[in-house]
Design a protein around this motif. Structure first.
Motif, PDB file in Angstrom:
ATOM      1  N   LYS A  81       0.837  -1.205   0.000  1.00  0.00           N
ATOM      2  CA  LYS A  81       0.000   0.000   0.000  1.00  0.00           C
ATOM      3  C   LYS A  81       0.868   1.250   0.000  1.00  0.00           C
ATOM      4  O   LYS A  81       0.548   2.233  -0.676  1.00  0.00           O
ATOM      5  CB  LYS A  81      -0.947  -0.013   1.198  1.00  0.00           C
ATOM      6  N   LEU A  98       2.125   1.627  -3.507  1.00  0.00           N
ATOM      7  CA  LEU A  98       1.065   2.176  -4.354  1.00  0.00           C
ATOM      8  C   LEU A  98       0.927   3.681  -4.152  1.00  0.00           C
ATOM      9  O   LEU A  98       0.808   4.444  -5.121  1.00  0.00           O
ATOM     10  CB  LEU A  98      -0.264   1.480  -4.059  1.00  0.00           C
ATOM     11  N   LEU A  99       0.932   4.120  -2.903  1.00  0.00           N
ATOM     12  CA  LEU A  99       0.859   5.555  -2.620  1.00  0.00           C
ATOM     13  C   LEU A  99       2.040   6.296  -3.240  1.00  0.00           C
ATOM     14  O   LEU A  99       1.873   7.363  -3.839  1.00  0.00           O
ATOM     15  CB  LEU A  99       0.836   5.806  -1.112  1.00  0.00           C
ATOM     16  N   LEU A 154      -6.014   2.614   0.967  1.00  0.00           N
ATOM     17  CA  LEU A 154      -4.568   2.551   1.103  1.00  0.00           C
ATOM     18  C   LEU A 154      -4.086   3.088   2.451  1.00  0.00           C
ATOM     19  O   LEU A 154      -3.080   2.629   2.969  1.00  0.00           O
ATOM     20  CB  LEU A 154      -3.884   3.325  -0.031  1.00  0.00           C
TER      21      LEU A 154
END
Length: 171
Positions: free
Chosen positions: A139, A142-143, A161
């Protein structure tokens, strides 16, 4: 390394607002991060910057071709067809684990993770140590991919997220 990445994300909301690596390294050191964590994070961020060059995805005149990541330097990649399937290598399956692969598939099926960004996320996840990658670490990756590319995630995706599973009630 992930603590450093979270600090950078929280303090420099946009990737283009982040200071140069030397200055960022000094700021991170002043906040008490260890030198090896700082070095690993700065190297990871530098490689992320290279990978997200040319993102957001830019459609070319020929709609079947799209420029992604480091391929922006003239080499175009074919846009994935709507009925295509991503096959993960054994190394990717081992390193990402079932939970992370399931989460990537969930985001892609929900239409919030484009194929080009998915490939950058996978490449950056493969560049981390630890096996398999924990879902919380994915996560963060992804951020950071969204952060570096200048793409703001959808509010619901951002909520997914950023929030943990604790205290959530299943419906």
């Amino acid at each position: 390394m992930f603590e450093v990445l979270v600090f950078v994300y929280e303090n420099y909301w946009r990737g283009d607002a982040c200071p140069e690596p030397e200055q960022l390294g000094r700021k991170l050191s002043a906040h008490g991060f260890e030198a090896d964590e700082i070095h690993a994070a700065l190297q990871w961020l530098d490689e992320l910057s290279v990978a997200t060059q040319g993102v957001p995805l830019q459609r070319e005149a020929d709609a079947s071709r799209v420029t992604i990541g480091a391929r922006a330097m003239g080499e175009a990649a074919l846009a994935p067809a709507s009925d295509s399937m991503r096959i993960y290598s054994a190394a990717e399956q081992d390193h990402l684990g079932a939970e992370c692969l399931g989460f990537i598939h969930f985001l892609q099926a929900a239409g919030v993770l484009a194929g080009g960004l998915r490939e950058i996320v996978i490449e950056r996840a493969m560049a981390t140590s630890g096996q398999p990658v924990a879902l919380d670490e994915l996560k963060i990756i992804l951020l950071m991919v969204h952060w570096s590319s200048g793409i703001e995630p959808d509010a619901l995706v951002l909520d997914e997220l950023c929030d943990g599973r604790e205290g959530r009630t299943a419906h």
